[in-house]
Design a protein around this motif. Structure first.
Motif, PDB file in Angstrom:
ATOM      1  N   SER A  21      27.534 -44.828  32.637  1.00 34.69           N
ATOM      2  CA  SER A  21      28.341 -44.732  33.852  1.00 34.69           C
ATOM      3  C   SER A  21      27.518 -44.107  34.958  1.00 34.69           C
ATOM      4  O   SER A  21      26.630 -43.289  34.697  1.00 34.69           O
ATOM      5  CB  SER A  21      29.590 -43.884  33.609  1.00 34.69           C
ATOM      6  OG  SER A  21      30.417 -44.436  32.610  1.00 34.69           O
ATOM      7  N   THR A  34      24.751 -51.914  43.711  1.00 36.91           N
ATOM      8  CA  THR A  34      24.413 -50.904  42.711  1.00 36.91           C
ATOM      9  C   THR A  34      23.522 -51.520  41.652  1.00 36.91           C
ATOM     10  O   THR A  34      23.775 -52.622  41.191  1.00 36.91           O
ATOM     11  CB  THR A  34      25.686 -50.359  42.046  1.00 36.91           C
ATOM     12  OG1 THR A  34      26.583 -49.871  43.038  1.00 36.91           O
ATOM     13  CG2 THR A  34      25.347 -49.221  41.104  1.00 36.91           C
ATOM     14  N   ARG A  53      27.623 -55.769  46.542  1.00 41.15           N
ATOM     15  CA  ARG A  53      28.929 -55.311  47.028  1.00 41.15           C
ATOM     16  C   ARG A  53      29.941 -56.445  47.016  1.00 41.15           C
ATOM     17  O   ARG A  53      31.148 -56.198  47.092  1.00 41.15           O
ATOM     18  CB  ARG A  53      28.787 -54.733  48.431  1.00 41.15           C
ATOM     19  CG  ARG A  53      28.153 -55.666  49.432  1.00 41.15           C
ATOM     20  CD  ARG A  53      27.997 -54.979  50.766  1.00 41.15           C
ATOM     21  NE  ARG A  53      27.308 -55.805  51.724  1.00 41.15           N
ATOM     22  CZ  ARG A  53      27.522 -55.768  53.034  1.00 41.15           C
ATOM     23  NH1 ARG A  53      28.421 -54.937  53.516  1.00 41.15           N
ATOM     24  NH2 ARG A  53      26.844 -56.538  53.850  1.00 41.15           N
ATOM     25  N   ILE A  69      26.761 -55.497  33.631  1.00 39.20           N
ATOM     26  CA  ILE A  69      26.958 -54.529  34.703  1.00 39.20           C
ATOM     27  C   ILE A  69      28.314 -54.787  35.351  1.00 39.20           C
ATOM     28  O   ILE A  69      28.762 -55.940  35.458  1.00 39.20           O
ATOM     29  CB  ILE A  69      25.824 -54.608  35.743  1.00 39.20           C
ATOM     30  CG1 ILE A  69      25.924 -53.442  36.729  1.00 39.20           C
ATOM     31  CG2 ILE A  69      25.810 -55.943  36.470  1.00 39.20           C
ATOM     32  CD1 ILE A  69      24.718 -53.311  37.656  1.00 39.20           C
ATOM     33  N   SER A  70      28.971 -53.706  35.761  1.00 48.64           N
ATOM     34  CA  SER A  70      30.244 -53.838  36.450  1.00 48.64           C
ATOM     35  C   SER A  70      30.412 -52.646  37.380  1.00 48.64           C
ATOM     36  O   SER A  70      29.623 -51.690  37.339  1.00 48.64           O
ATOM     37  CB  SER A  70      31.409 -53.918  35.453  1.00 48.64           C
ATOM     38  OG  SER A  70      31.476 -52.744  34.662  1.00 48.64           O
ATOM     39  N   ARG A  71      31.426 -52.733  38.214  1.00 48.23           N
ATOM     40  CA  ARG A  71      31.687 -51.636  39.123  1.00 48.23           C
ATOM     41  C   ARG A  71      33.186 -51.518  39.354  1.00 48.23           C
ATOM     42  O   ARG A  71      33.917 -52.508  39.287  1.00 48.23           O
ATOM     43  CB  ARG A  71      30.955 -51.847  40.457  1.00 48.23           C
ATOM     44  CG  ARG A  71      31.375 -53.107  41.209  1.00 48.23           C
ATOM     45  CD  ARG A  71      30.469 -53.355  42.401  1.00 48.23           C
ATOM     46  NE  ARG A  71      30.565 -52.277  43.372  1.00 48.23           N
ATOM     47  CZ  ARG A  71      29.636 -52.043  44.304  1.00 48.23           C
ATOM     48  NH1 ARG A  71      28.553 -52.794  44.362  1.00 48.23           N
ATOM     49  NH2 ARG A  71      29.802 -51.068  45.170  1.00 48.23           N
ATOM     50  N   ASN A  73      35.214 -49.986  42.368  1.00 41.75           N
ATOM     51  CA  ASN A  73      35.122 -49.354  43.690  1.00 41.75           C
ATOM     52  C   ASN A  73      36.174 -48.268  43.888  1.00 41.75           C
ATOM     53  O   ASN A  73      35.946 -47.300  44.612  1.00 41.75           O
ATOM     54  CB  ASN A  73      35.236 -50.408  44.780  1.00 41.75           C
ATOM     55  CG  ASN A  73      34.009 -51.311  44.855  1.00 41.75           C
ATOM     56  OD1 ASN A  73      32.919 -50.912  44.458  1.00 41.75           O
ATOM     57  ND2 ASN A  73      34.201 -52.521  45.354  1.00 41.75           N
ATOM     58  N   THR A  77      32.432 -45.858  40.837  1.00 37.13           N
ATOM     59  CA  THR A  77      31.653 -45.798  39.602  1.00 37.13           C
ATOM     60  C   THR A  77      31.132 -47.176  39.221  1.00 37.13           C
ATOM     61  O   THR A  77      31.846 -48.169  39.364  1.00 37.13           O
ATOM     62  CB  THR A  77      32.499 -45.231  38.454  1.00 37.13           C
ATOM     63  OG1 THR A  77      32.963 -43.923  38.810  1.00 37.13           O
ATOM     64  CG2 THR A  77      31.696 -45.128  37.166  1.00 37.13           C
ATOM     65  N   ALA A  78      29.902 -47.186  38.754  1.00 40.27           N
ATOM     66  CA  ALA A  78      29.302 -48.391  38.202  1.00 40.27           C
ATOM     67  C   ALA A  78      29.050 -48.170  36.717  1.00 40.27           C
ATOM     68  O   ALA A  78      28.885 -47.034  36.265  1.00 40.27           O
ATOM     69  CB  ALA A  78      27.992 -48.721  38.914  1.00 40.27           C
ATOM     70  N   TYR A  79      29.007 -49.271  35.980  1.00 39.24           N
ATOM     71  CA  TYR A  79      28.850 -49.186  34.536  1.00 39.24           C
ATOM     72  C   TYR A  79      27.762 -50.153  34.065  1.00 39.24           C
ATOM     73  O   TYR A  79      27.507 -51.176  34.695  1.00 39.24           O
ATOM     74  CB  TYR A  79      30.158 -49.558  33.826  1.00 39.24           C
ATOM     75  CG  TYR A  79      31.342 -48.732  34.255  1.00 39.24           C
ATOM     76  CD1 TYR A  79      32.203 -49.183  35.245  1.00 39.24           C
ATOM     77  CD2 TYR A  79      31.588 -47.485  33.688  1.00 39.24           C
ATOM     78  CE1 TYR A  79      33.292 -48.431  35.654  1.00 39.24           C
ATOM     79  CE2 TYR A  79      32.676 -46.725  34.087  1.00 39.24           C
ATOM     80  CZ  TYR A  79      33.518 -47.193  35.070  1.00 39.24           C
ATOM     81  OH  TYR A  79      34.593 -46.432  35.474  1.00 39.24           O
ATOM     82  N   CYS A  95      20.537 -45.127  37.787  1.00 39.71           N
ATOM     83  CA  CYS A  95      21.335 -45.967  38.665  1.00 39.71           C
ATOM     84  C   CYS A  95      20.897 -45.706  40.107  1.00 39.71           C
ATOM     85  O   CYS A  95      20.315 -44.661  40.419  1.00 39.71           O
ATOM     86  CB  CYS A  95      22.827 -45.744  38.497  1.00 39.71           C
ATOM     87  SG  CYS A  95      23.464 -44.217  39.169  1.00 39.71           S
TER      88      CYS A  95
END
Length: 123
Positions: A21, A34, A53, A69-71, A73, A77-79, A95
């Motif tokens: 994370s 990200t 974005r 990868i994911s986010r 908003n 947080t990004a994962y 990150c």
């Protein structure tokens, strides 16, 4: 003050999974791409994955099909979900938040970086 804080690293056996994370503060997270990079001991930092974005995703060939990868908003947080881990995935994972309109597959496209989290995959 912009801060990116990674978490979720650790020691895992080959074939296992980890989810990293990246919690961001001090910036409008939804306006930034990200990315995740990694640096193994004695090697240069390399691109792993990025999400723009707009939600476009990019992966290094070495992790395609294994990492996602994911986010979020709403949570700033990004994962990075890492499955089927291999010993060669061992590295410090960073990150980063990218400049608007920047190329997200190179480190030059980022102006904010976290401190990194260690991922160690044992054989």
């Amino acid at each position: 003050q912009v801060q990116l804080v990674e978490s979720g690293g650790g020691l895992v056996q080959a074939g296992g999974s980890l989810r990293l994370s990246c919690a961001a503060s001090g910036l409008t997270f939804s306006s930034y791409g990200t990315g995740w990079f990694r640096q193994a001991a004695g090697k240069e930092r390399e691109f792993v994955a990025a999400v723009s974005r707009f939600g476009n995703v990019y992966y290094a060939d070495s992790v395609k099909g294994r990492f996602t990868i994911s986010r979020d908003n709403a949570k700033n947080t990004a994962y990075l979900q890492m499955n089927s881990l291999k010993p060669e995935d061992t590295a410090v994972y960073y990150c980063a938040a990218g400049r608007p309109l920047a190329t997200l597959t190179t480190a030059a496209g980022y102006n904010y970086w976290g401190q990194g989290t260690q991922v160690t995959v044992s054989s």
